[in-house]
Motif scaffolding. Structure first.
Motif, PDB file in Angstrom:
ATOM      1  N   ILE A  25      22.171 -10.601  63.002  1.00  0.00           N
ATOM      2  CA  ILE A  25      22.939 -11.781  63.622  1.00  0.00           C
ATOM      3  C   ILE A  25      24.403 -11.068  64.046  1.00  0.00           C
ATOM      4  CG2 ILE A  25      24.170 -14.214  63.348  1.00  0.00           C
ATOM      5  CD1 ILE A  25      22.466 -15.032  61.102  1.00  0.00           C
ATOM      6  N   ASP A 189      22.115 -19.917  60.422  1.00  0.00           N
ATOM      7  CA  ASP A 189      21.881 -20.484  60.996  1.00  0.00           C
ATOM      8  C   ASP A 189      22.941 -21.159  61.780  1.00  0.00           C
ATOM      9  OD1 ASP A 189      19.264 -19.447  61.133  1.00  0.00           O
ATOM     10  OD2 ASP A 189      18.040 -21.944  61.040  1.00  0.00           O
ATOM     11  N   ASP A 192      25.298 -18.312  62.681  1.00  0.00           N
ATOM     12  CA  ASP A 192      24.891 -17.779  64.838  1.00  0.00           C
ATOM     13  C   ASP A 192      25.386 -18.461  65.730  1.00  0.00           C
ATOM     14  OD1 ASP A 192      23.290 -16.694  66.059  1.00  0.00           O
ATOM     15  OD2 ASP A 192      20.890 -16.625  65.361  1.00  0.00           O
TER      16      ASP A 192
END
Length: 198
Positions: A25, A189, A192
């Motif tokens: 990431i 997530d 990200d």
């Protein structure tokens, strides 16, 4: 430059499950990772957490369910009952600090990943000096030189731990980006998306 502050512990299975994803990431967003191994045994008492052995049986049992679930979902190998766990992570953490100081973030992250893999996949004892020497060598690092920086690494490790406490960290892995905290590999997530927005 985007910077992700990364509090981690080399004996944490959750840190293992998220480690390579975090690196991917960061690379995708051109972010650097500020690697900060910290002592969870000092973080837990001031944050309301308990070491694994002191948690209620139902919490310990559910932890295994979640570890297996995430391991399968991510395709990341993980032994639920490694031979050397629980294991003291302080010497390994200080070695990561020394590697980062001597050879940079990438070397520190590589060593951290190797130490996590050693516990959760390879059945190796990261509290053993011989094992640490071998893993450092496998990562292209000079163990003797890193050991020579032991006192400086210990001071940084202590500082990382106090910084974690001051930042209200209560577990590992813990990521922070622009003051926003993300606890656990299952929050990657969100990290990200924050990096994408930033």
């Amino acid at each position: 430059m985007k910077t992700i502050r990364y509090y981690m512990a080399p004996q944490s299975p959750w840190t293992w499950l998220g480690h390579e994803r975090l690196i991917a990431i960061a690379k995708r967003h051109g972010a650097e990772i500020d690697l900060r191994p910290a002592d969870l045994n000092r973080v837990f008492p001031v944050s309301g957490g308990l070491p694994l052995a002191k948690r209620a049986p139902q919490r310990q049992a559910y932890r295994l369910v979640e570890l297996e679930r995430w391991s399968k979902f991510l395709g990341v190998p993980l032994n639920l009952h490694p031979k050397f766990f629980p294991v003291a992570g302080d010497d390994a953490a200080r070695l990561i600090v020394a590697a980062r100081e001597a050879a940079g973030d990438e070397a520190g992250l590589k060593l951290a990943g190797a130490l996590l893999r050693a516990v959760w996949v390879e059945e190796r004892d990261i509290a053993d000096a011989g094992t640490l020497r071998a893993i450092a060598g496998e990562c292209g690092l000079d163990f003797a030189a890193l050991e020579g920086a032991r006192e400086a690494a210990a001071r940084i490790y202590d500082r990382n731990t106090q910084d974690a406490i001051d930042a209200k960290v209560f577990g590992a892995p813990w990521y922070e980006y622009r003051g926003e905290p993300f606890w656990g590999q299952d929050r990657l997530d969100f990290l990200d998306r924050a990096l994408a927005a930033g």
